[in-house]
Scaffold this motif. Sequence first.
Motif, PDB file in Angstrom:
ATOM      1  N   PHE A  35      22.446  -3.279   2.904  1.00  0.00           N
ATOM      2  CA  PHE A  35      21.773  -2.902   1.741  1.00  0.00           C
ATOM      3  C   PHE A  35      20.651  -1.521   2.274  1.00  0.00           C
ATOM      4  CE2 PHE A  35      18.178  -3.014  -1.314  1.00  0.00           C
ATOM      5  CZ  PHE A  35      18.420  -3.266  -2.841  1.00  0.00           C
ATOM      6  N   TRP A  36      20.827  -0.629   1.000  1.00  0.00           N
ATOM      7  CA  TRP A  36      20.311   0.942   1.107  1.00  0.00           C
ATOM      8  C   TRP A  36      19.459   1.290   0.255  1.00  0.00           C
ATOM      9  CZ3 TRP A  36      22.662   6.211  -0.137  1.00  0.00           C
ATOM     10  CH2 TRP A  36      21.697   7.390   0.274  1.00  0.00           C
ATOM     11  N   GLN A 157      13.199  12.597  -3.516  1.00  0.00           N
ATOM     12  CA  GLN A 157      13.908  11.760  -2.769  1.00  0.00           C
ATOM     13  C   GLN A 157      15.660  11.354  -2.660  1.00  0.00           C
ATOM     14  OE1 GLN A 157      10.751   9.290  -2.481  1.00  0.00           O
ATOM     15  NE2 GLN A 157       8.846  11.011  -1.503  1.00  0.00           N
ATOM     16  N   GLY A 158      16.474  10.755  -2.046  1.00  0.00           N
ATOM     17  CA  GLY A 158      17.352   9.992  -2.481  1.00  0.00           C
ATOM     18  C   GLY A 158      18.605  10.391  -2.472  1.00  0.00           C
ATOM     19  N   PRO A 159      19.874   9.240  -3.039  1.00  0.00           N
ATOM     20  CA  PRO A 159      21.070  10.804  -3.741  1.00  0.00           C
ATOM     21  C   PRO A 159      20.439  10.407  -5.073  1.00  0.00           C
ATOM     22  CG  PRO A 159      21.158   8.354  -2.535  1.00  0.00           C
ATOM     23  CD  PRO A 159      19.818   8.672  -2.459  1.00  0.00           C
ATOM     24  N   GLN A 160      19.709   9.956  -5.578  1.00  0.00           N
ATOM     25  CA  GLN A 160      19.239  10.096  -7.161  1.00  0.00           C
ATOM     26  C   GLN A 160      17.694  10.972  -7.134  1.00  0.00           C
ATOM     27  OE1 GLN A 160      18.328   6.091  -9.315  1.00  0.00           O
ATOM     28  NE2 GLN A 160      18.700   4.747  -7.422  1.00  0.00           N
ATOM     29  N   ARG A 259      19.553  12.590   0.944  1.00  0.00           N
ATOM     30  CA  ARG A 259      21.048  12.928   0.082  1.00  0.00           C
ATOM     31  C   ARG A 259      22.186  12.011  -0.013  1.00  0.00           C
ATOM     32  NH1 ARG A 259      19.380  16.122  -4.706  1.00  0.00           N
ATOM     33  NH2 ARG A 259      20.974  14.373  -5.470  1.00  0.00           N
ATOM     34  N   SER A 260      22.102  11.356   2.109  1.00  0.00           N
ATOM     35  CA  SER A 260      23.065  10.148   2.441  1.00  0.00           C
ATOM     36  C   SER A 260      23.098  10.027   3.688  1.00  0.00           C
ATOM     37  CB  SER A 260      24.614  11.323   2.150  1.00  0.00           C
ATOM     38  OG  SER A 260      25.386  10.336   2.764  1.00  0.00           O
ATOM     39  N   TRP A 267      18.046  11.684   9.427  1.00  0.00           N
ATOM     40  CA  TRP A 267      17.147  10.228  10.042  1.00  0.00           C
ATOM     41  C   TRP A 267      16.145  10.318  10.323  1.00  0.00           C
ATOM     42  CZ3 TRP A 267      21.798   7.768  12.320  1.00  0.00           C
ATOM     43  CH2 TRP A 267      22.956   7.371  12.168  1.00  0.00           C
ATOM     44  N   ARG A 268      15.412   9.531  10.104  1.00  0.00           N
ATOM     45  CA  ARG A 268      13.582   9.702  10.682  1.00  0.00           C
ATOM     46  C   ARG A 268      13.740   8.312  12.038  1.00  0.00           C
ATOM     47  NH1 ARG A 268      13.689   7.300   5.114  1.00  0.00           N
ATOM     48  NH2 ARG A 268      12.656   8.621   3.724  1.00  0.00           N
ATOM     49  N   GLY A 269      13.604   9.096  12.784  1.00  0.00           N
ATOM     50  CA  GLY A 269      13.053   8.578  14.355  1.00  0.00           C
ATOM     51  C   GLY A 269      12.673   7.470  14.032  1.00  0.00           C
ATOM     52  N   ASP A 270      11.409   6.992  13.400  1.00  0.00           N
ATOM     53  CA  ASP A 270      10.293   6.376  13.866  1.00  0.00           C
ATOM     54  C   ASP A 270      10.643   5.040  12.984  1.00  0.00           C
ATOM     55  OD1 ASP A 270       9.744   7.083  11.561  1.00  0.00           O
ATOM     56  OD2 ASP A 270       7.787   7.295  11.527  1.00  0.00           O
ATOM     57  N   ARG A 271      11.934   4.500  12.503  1.00  0.00           N
ATOM     58  CA  ARG A 271      12.240   3.569  11.503  1.00  0.00           C
ATOM     59  C   ARG A 271      13.111   2.785  12.098  1.00  0.00           C
ATOM     60  NH1 ARG A 271       8.968   1.963   7.840  1.00  0.00           N
ATOM     61  NH2 ARG A 271      10.397   1.714   6.086  1.00  0.00           N
ATOM     62  N   PHE A 272      14.074   2.873  13.234  1.00  0.00           N
ATOM     63  CA  PHE A 272      14.990   2.799  14.009  1.00  0.00           C
ATOM     64  C   PHE A 272      14.329   1.599  14.080  1.00  0.00           C
ATOM     65  CE2 PHE A 272      16.857   6.799  14.712  1.00  0.00           C
ATOM     66  CZ  PHE A 272      18.456   6.690  14.382  1.00  0.00           C
TER      67      PHE A 272
END
Length: 277
Positions: A35-36, A157-160, A259-260, A267-272
């Motif tokens: 899920f994204w 923000q994001g693809p939308q 956007r992808s 990529w956000r390094g603190d979200r892994f």
Amino acid sequence: MAKEEKSGGIWETVKTVFWALIIAGVFRTLFFQPFWIPSGSMKDTLLIGDFLFVNKMTYGYSYASCPSIRLNSFGINIDAKDVCGFLDGDNTRLFGSEPERGDVVVFRHPVNGTDFIKRVIGLPGDQIQVKQGLLYINGTPVEVESNGTFTETAEPQGPQGLRPRCENGPVGTGGVCEKSRWTETLPNGVKHDILNIGMQGSDNTPIYTVPEGHFFMMGDNRDNSADSRVPNAAGGVGFVPFENIIGKATRVMFSSSGRSMLFFWTWRGDRFFHKIT
């Protein structure tokens, strides 16, 4: 002989792809579904571009456990009901276990079948109300305490290309968008952050009594969430049947601010492997 070997090689490739798809389909149906996060309704718990796997084993299985496959570019639109519709209608689950208050879950919208992700706020039989932006559960206000300010850049923000709403008024592109952040403590002790933008209609609701076999869902970004505060007949989510729940979200695998999710440089390094609370 060479022609026979070539023909046999193609057939082996087809069989390999076929079984790979079958295995992937079984894995996605029974265990985990990717899920994204497409919108900001769960900020700051979940950000636009967070990628996670939903654990389907937590609450057991129903028709909603079958994945929907939508590839608009190829004209493919296979809904879960097209495959597992024979399981729909009795609002029960196989090996079912009810979600707990405070769980972050993915579920199918009761009307249009779109996958949503929200937090479980109300259990069957609960009375839920929001007054002046404060959540009341069975007539008792939940405990809240200030937890600073959530800030983000005012930009698509994001693809939308969704622009965030800001408590500090309209903010130009590239400016600092602010929302006050509060920590909410639910009756069972679950603590989570919520965001505030300003007073609006969803901050004052009637009393909702959650029917048996249903749940009341809310987004953590309270002023920017289409959830159970609006009946589905009026374009909201309404009460969510038990059978519509897909699974529990527990951990972000990685996150993209672009956007992808394929743009690894965003990529956000603190979200892994970030734990969802």
